[in-house]
Design a protein around this motif. Structure first.
Motif, PDB file in Angstrom:
ATOM      1  N   ARG A  44       0.922  -0.909  -0.117  1.00 45.24           N
ATOM      2  CA  ARG A  44       0.551   0.053  -0.215  1.00 45.24           C
ATOM      3  C   ARG A  44       0.604   1.195   0.144  1.00 45.24           C
ATOM      4  NH1 ARG A  44      -4.827  -2.429   0.184  1.00 45.24           N
ATOM      5  NH2 ARG A  44      -5.713  -3.093   1.730  1.00 45.24           N
ATOM      6  N   THR A  45       2.326   1.573   0.422  1.00 43.56           N
ATOM      7  CA  THR A  45       3.103   2.780   0.579  1.00 43.56           C
ATOM      8  C   THR A  45       3.640   1.722  -0.763  1.00 43.56           C
ATOM      9  OG1 THR A  45       3.735   1.633   1.950  1.00 43.56           O
ATOM     10  CG2 THR A  45       3.022   2.630   3.218  1.00 43.56           C
ATOM     11  N   PRO A  46       4.044   3.134  -1.449  1.00 43.54           N
ATOM     12  CA  PRO A  46       4.908   3.006  -2.094  1.00 43.54           C
ATOM     13  C   PRO A  46       6.565   3.103  -2.007  1.00 43.54           C
ATOM     14  CG  PRO A  46       3.774   5.812  -1.861  1.00 43.54           C
ATOM     15  CD  PRO A  46       3.509   4.791  -1.538  1.00 43.54           C
ATOM     16  N   SER A  47       7.149   3.151  -2.542  1.00 46.63           N
ATOM     17  CA  SER A  47       8.998   2.314  -2.269  1.00 46.63           C
ATOM     18  C   SER A  47       9.503   4.142  -2.370  1.00 46.63           C
ATOM     19  CB  SER A  47       9.649   1.974  -3.581  1.00 46.63           C
ATOM     20  OG  SER A  47       9.928   2.792  -4.661  1.00 46.63           O
ATOM     21  N   LEU A  48      10.301   4.375  -1.461  1.00 41.31           N
ATOM     22  CA  LEU A  48      11.463   5.691  -1.052  1.00 41.31           C
ATOM     23  C   LEU A  48      11.869   5.951  -2.720  1.00 41.31           C
ATOM     24  CD1 LEU A  48      12.383   7.767   0.187  1.00 41.31           C
ATOM     25  CD2 LEU A  48      13.952   6.352   1.294  1.00 41.31           C
ATOM     26  N   HIS A  51       8.645   7.616  -4.371  1.00 40.75           N
ATOM     27  CA  HIS A  51       8.609   8.591  -3.830  1.00 40.75           C
ATOM     28  C   HIS A  51       9.007   9.766  -4.305  1.00 40.75           C
ATOM     29  CE1 HIS A  51       6.503  11.230  -0.981  1.00 40.75           C
ATOM     30  NE2 HIS A  51       7.004  11.335  -0.150  1.00 40.75           N
ATOM     31  N   LEU A  52      10.501   9.383  -3.985  1.00 38.26           N
ATOM     32  CA  LEU A  52      11.947  10.390  -4.192  1.00 38.26           C
ATOM     33  C   LEU A  52      11.284  11.159  -5.465  1.00 38.26           C
ATOM     34  CD1 LEU A  52      14.154   9.416  -2.570  1.00 38.26           C
ATOM     35  CD2 LEU A  52      12.825  11.669  -2.199  1.00 38.26           C
ATOM     36  N   LEU A  53      11.172  10.456  -6.824  1.00 39.23           N
ATOM     37  CA  LEU A  53      10.351  10.730  -8.024  1.00 39.23           C
ATOM     38  C   LEU A  53       9.811  11.022  -8.151  1.00 39.23           C
ATOM     39  CD1 LEU A  53      12.279   7.460  -9.665  1.00 39.23           C
ATOM     40  CD2 LEU A  53      13.365   9.528  -9.463  1.00 39.23           C
ATOM     41  N   SER A  54       8.691  10.974  -7.609  1.00 38.73           N
ATOM     42  CA  SER A  54       7.327  11.620  -7.532  1.00 38.73           C
ATOM     43  C   SER A  54       6.990  12.996  -7.299  1.00 38.73           C
ATOM     44  CB  SER A  54       6.214  11.032  -7.118  1.00 38.73           C
ATOM     45  OG  SER A  54       6.206  11.131  -5.376  1.00 38.73           O
ATOM     46  N   MET A  55       8.175  13.408  -6.760  1.00 42.97           N
ATOM     47  CA  MET A  55       8.573  14.895  -6.528  1.00 42.97           C
ATOM     48  C   MET A  55       9.013  16.071  -7.938  1.00 42.97           C
ATOM     49  SD  MET A  55      10.842  14.526  -2.263  1.00 42.97           S
ATOM     50  CE  MET A  55       9.937  14.691  -1.345  1.00 42.97           C
ATOM     51  N   PRO A  56       7.780  16.987  -7.710  1.00 41.01           N
ATOM     52  CA  PRO A  56       8.478  18.360  -8.670  1.00 41.01           C
ATOM     53  C   PRO A  56      10.223  18.426  -8.464  1.00 41.01           C
ATOM     54  CG  PRO A  56       6.595  19.032  -6.291  1.00 41.01           C
ATOM     55  CD  PRO A  56       7.619  17.457  -6.679  1.00 41.01           C
ATOM     56  N   ASN A  57      10.532  18.903  -9.484  1.00 41.88           N
ATOM     57  CA  ASN A  57      12.029  18.730  -9.704  1.00 41.88           C
ATOM     58  C   ASN A  57      12.105  20.642  -9.321  1.00 41.88           C
ATOM     59  OD1 ASN A  57      14.845  19.578  -9.902  1.00 41.88           O
ATOM     60  ND2 ASN A  57      14.738  18.790 -11.839  1.00 41.88           N
ATOM     61  N   HIS A  58      12.052  21.037  -8.368  1.00 35.39           N
ATOM     62  CA  HIS A  58      11.592  22.679  -8.219  1.00 35.39           C
ATOM     63  C   HIS A  58      13.176  22.852  -6.964  1.00 35.39           C
ATOM     64  CE1 HIS A  58       8.135  23.197 -10.270  1.00 35.39           C
ATOM     65  NE2 HIS A  58       7.637  22.041  -9.608  1.00 35.39           N
ATOM     66  N   GLY A  59      13.827  24.336  -7.008  1.00 40.23           N
ATOM     67  CA  GLY A  59      15.198  24.837  -6.361  1.00 40.23           C
ATOM     68  C   GLY A  59      16.151  24.112  -6.721  1.00 40.23           C
ATOM     69  N   ASP A  60      17.028  24.381  -5.908  1.00 38.66           N
ATOM     70  CA  ASP A  60      18.915  24.008  -5.960  1.00 38.66           C
ATOM     71  C   ASP A  60      19.037  23.659  -4.910  1.00 38.66           C
ATOM     72  OD1 ASP A  60      19.071  25.840  -8.262  1.00 38.66           O
ATOM     73  OD2 ASP A  60      18.960  27.438  -7.882  1.00 38.66           O
ATOM     74  N   ASP A  61      19.758  23.076  -4.788  1.00 39.78           N
ATOM     75  CA  ASP A  61      20.281  21.925  -3.935  1.00 39.78           C
ATOM     76  C   ASP A  61      20.586  23.616  -2.796  1.00 39.78           C
ATOM     77  OD1 ASP A  61      20.565  19.556  -5.193  1.00 39.78           O
ATOM     78  OD2 ASP A  61      22.469  19.650  -5.396  1.00 39.78           O
ATOM     79  N   SER A  62      21.697  24.552  -2.708  1.00 33.66           N
ATOM     80  CA  SER A  62      21.472  24.831  -2.194  1.00 33.66           C
ATOM     81  C   SER A  62      20.056  25.613  -1.615  1.00 33.66           C
ATOM     82  CB  SER A  62      22.072  26.891  -3.009  1.00 33.66           C
ATOM     83  OG  SER A  62      20.899  27.003  -3.603  1.00 33.66           O
ATOM     84  N   ASP A  63      19.079  25.896  -1.443  1.00 27.24           N
ATOM     85  CA  ASP A  63      17.836  25.695  -0.900  1.00 27.24           C
ATOM     86  C   ASP A  63      17.604  24.728   0.452  1.00 27.24           C
ATOM     87  OD1 ASP A  63      17.201  27.451  -2.781  1.00 27.24           O
ATOM     88  OD2 ASP A  63      15.955  26.434  -3.972  1.00 27.24           O
TER      89      ASP A  63
END
Length: 76
Positions: A44-48, A51-63
């Protein structure tokens, strides 16, 4: 193995089951088993990773930088 009999299933549902079974190269009974297995036993829970791949690609690492004070000197 146990048996499960499902009665009073609408014609449209049976037809959709048969079409889906044909698409997957299975019998309607085998397709029914697979649908039940996926619906009831699937994680029932997606793999980590998913989950991470589903996150939008916004901002920079410095954020995500955390302000830190310099490390203290330690004598050994």
């Amino acid at each position: 193995m146990k048996q499960l009999i499902v009665r009073n299933v609408e014609d449209a549902v049976v037809d959709a089951l048969k079409q889906r079974a044909a698409k997957h190269g299975r019998s309607a009974e085998a397709e029914h088993r697979e649908i039940l297995k996926q619906a009831l036993l699937a994680r029932r829970t997606p793999s980590l990773k998913r989950h991470l791949l589903s996150m939008p690609n916004h901002g920079d690492d410095s954020d995500f930088d955390v302000p830190r004070s310099p490390a203290r000197r330690v004598e050994l």
